[in-house]
Design an enzyme around this catalytic site. Structure first.
Site, PDB file in Angstrom:
ATOM      1  N   ASP A  95      -7.118  -1.593  -4.188  1.00  4.74           N
ATOM      2  CA  ASP A  95      -8.134  -1.210  -3.200  1.00  4.74           C
ATOM      3  C   ASP A  95      -9.106  -0.194  -3.810  1.00  4.74           C
ATOM      4  OD1 ASP A  95      -6.859  -2.791  -1.287  1.00  4.74           O
ATOM      5  OD2 ASP A  95      -5.699  -1.117  -0.488  1.00  4.74           O
ATOM      6  N   ASP A 101       0.872  -1.185   0.000  1.00  2.00           N
ATOM      7  CA  ASP A 101       0.000   0.000   0.000  1.00  2.00           C
ATOM      8  C   ASP A 101       0.901   1.225   0.000  1.00  2.00           C
ATOM      9  OD1 ASP A 101      -2.369  -1.443   0.070  1.00  2.00           O
ATOM     10  OD2 ASP A 101      -2.513  -1.419   2.246  1.00  2.00           O
TER      11      ASP A 101
END
Length: 194
Positions: A151, A137
């Site tokens: 995401d 991330d």
């Protein structure tokens, strides 16, 4: 002309008047999946873990972390469960995509498939090991957990699916008719633009 014959200027209606939209699902998947994987490789190669780097002022920053949980660092101790769930989502979307005749559904499922496979790739191939890998991330918005392209793709898919469900648009491109008191409307009608 016998009653069984169909006049040439009025062809018999097809059982499936809309073309299949499977190609759109896999086109969206290919583009978004590639974007997710490329951005993760660049993030790992150029960002220092845990150090925020402004990109668009304070609105969007790059902030590299390794996420063992689900989207937005949810349930970090259950990595293998999310690996299995992502694999199930991939199988279901691929199977359902063969029936698609709605362009909006094809696009929505393409985003869902890209998000699921993007993070599934990390879980399968990244450290600390197979099916337990941590997801990369690196995107951070104010007051929002750090996330990645996969995401974001899952969030886009969720919004699209919710809108299609509320509008009553089916996978075949037809829309559920809204029942009105005293109206004898058919059960299904053609969906506009689906």
């Amino acid at each position: 002309m016998s009653p069984a014959e169909t006049p040439p200027d009025h062809p018999a209606p097809s059982a499936h008047p809309r073309p299949r939209r499977t190609l759109w699902t896999f086109l969206v998947w290919a583009v978004v999946y590639a974007l997710d994987q490329v951005t993760k490789v660049v993030a790992v190669a150029t960002l220092e873990p845990g150090v925020a780097r402004p990109f668009v002022g304070e609105v969007l920053q790059f902030h590299l972390i390794r996420n063992p949980g689900a989207a937005f660092s949810f349930a970090t101790g259950a990595t293998w469960i999310f690996t299995v769930l992502a694999a199930v989502v991939v199988v279901v979307v691929v199977r359902v995509s063969r029936k698609l005749r709605s362009l909006p559904w094809a696009l929505a499922l393409g985003f869902l498939l890209a998000g699921a496979t993007g993070n599934l790739t990390d879980r399968l191939l990244r450290a600390p090991g197979f099916a337990r890998g941590h997801v990369v991330d690196f995107l951070q918005l104010p007051h929002w957990p750090i996330f990645n392209v996969a995401d974001a793709s899952i969030c886009v898919a969720a919004v699209c699916i919710a809108v299609l469900a509320v509008r009553g648009v089916g996978l075949d491109g037809t829309r559920e008719a809204r029942e009105r008191p005293g109206a004898d409307a058919p059960a299904r009608t053609e969906a506009d633009g689906a």
